[in-house]
Scaffold this motif. Structure first.
Motif, mmCIF file in Angstrom:
data_model
loop_
_atom_site.group_PDB
_atom_site.id
_atom_site.type_symbol
_atom_site.label_atom_id
_atom_site.label_comp_id
_atom_site.label_asym_id
_atom_site.label_seq_id
_atom_site.Cartn_x
_atom_site.Cartn_y
_atom_site.Cartn_z
ATOM 1 N N PRO A 162 0.295 7.582 2.198
ATOM 2 C CA PRO A 162 1.428 6.567 1.672
ATOM 3 C C PRO A 162 1.712 4.644 1.685
ATOM 4 C CG PRO A 162 2.135 7.029 3.765
ATOM 5 C CD PRO A 162 1.156 7.574 3.158
ATOM 6 N N GLN A 163 1.957 4.433 0.690
ATOM 7 C CA GLN A 163 1.900 2.802 0.261
ATOM 8 C C GLN A 163 2.834 2.232 0.378
ATOM 9 O OE1 GLN A 163 -2.156 2.576 -1.775
ATOM 10 N NE2 GLN A 163 -1.827 0.732 -0.798
ATOM 11 N N ILE A 164 3.261 0.763 0.551
ATOM 12 C CA ILE A 164 4.441 0.323 0.942
ATOM 13 C C ILE A 164 4.151 -1.427 -0.271
ATOM 14 C CG2 ILE A 164 6.666 -0.850 1.589
ATOM 15 C CD1 ILE A 164 6.364 1.952 2.236
ATOM 16 N N TRP A 165 4.532 -0.927 -0.691
ATOM 17 C CA TRP A 165 4.846 -2.034 -2.605
ATOM 18 C C TRP A 165 5.885 -3.192 -2.412
ATOM 19 C CZ3 TRP A 165 -0.230 -2.006 -5.009
ATOM 20 C CH2 TRP A 165 -0.980 -0.316 -4.564
ATOM 21 N N GLY A 166 4.956 -3.758 -3.160
ATOM 22 C CA GLY A 166 6.195 -5.702 -3.154
ATOM 23 C C GLY A 166 6.641 -4.941 -4.551
ATOM 24 N N SER A 167 6.790 -4.016 -5.243
ATOM 25 C CA SER A 167 7.742 -3.623 -6.596
ATOM 26 C C SER A 167 7.801 -2.945 -6.937
ATOM 27 C CB SER A 167 7.208 -4.961 -7.889
ATOM 28 O OG SER A 167 6.227 -4.506 -8.269
ATOM 29 N N THR A 168 8.303 -2.463 -8.156
ATOM 30 C CA THR A 168 8.690 -1.009 -8.216
ATOM 31 C C THR A 168 7.271 -0.783 -9.140
ATOM 32 O OG1 THR A 168 10.038 -1.354 -10.126
ATOM 33 C CG2 THR A 168 10.994 -1.029 -8.445
#
Length: 128
Positions: free
Chosen positions: A49-55
């Motif tokens: 998993p990765q967390i992104w700052g935008s959709t």
């Protein structure tokens, strides 16, 4: 923030389809087949998993380099890297969609893969 698990069999099928029409990949496979005519592509998957700052997740630009509109929200998405072992080619998927291919991986790519933090499309063009 819930992300759907990737369908690995489908992503392998998509990776195979993409590589069938990729000239660099086909040329590399032909070179390898000169030594072993029965050689076939062999795939492995790496998922995290990765967390992104935008959709937009990793799709921050189009293939032409134009910026993409997206919502400003922390977004979790699974990154899947389909690794073709014979040619050392990598196809990177974000949230089940192919984003970019890495033919000649750099040390930066291997480090980002190891730490589970791959670059977005715009960054990958320069970095990998």
């Amino acid at each position: 923030m819930k992300a759907d698990y990737p369908n690995l069999e489908l992503l392998e099928y998509i990776a195979q389809s993409v590589m069938r029409s990729d000239e660099v990949f086909q040329k590399t496979m032909e070179e390898k087949r000169k030594k072993d005519k029965f050689l076939r592509p062999e795939w492995e998957a790496v998922v995290f998993p990765q967390i992104w700052g935008s959709t937009n997740t990793g799709f921050d630009v189009t293939e032409d380099g134009d910026p993409v509109m997206g919502g400003c929200a922390m977004t979790k998405a699974y990154t899947t890297v389909m690794h073709e072992l014979v040619t050392e080619t990598y196809l990177v998927f974000f949230d089940g969609r192919p984003c970019y291919k890495v033919d000649n991986p750099t040390e930066a790519f291997y480090e980002d893969l190891k730490t589970g933090n791959l670059a977005s499309l715009s960054e990958a063009k320069e970095k990998y």
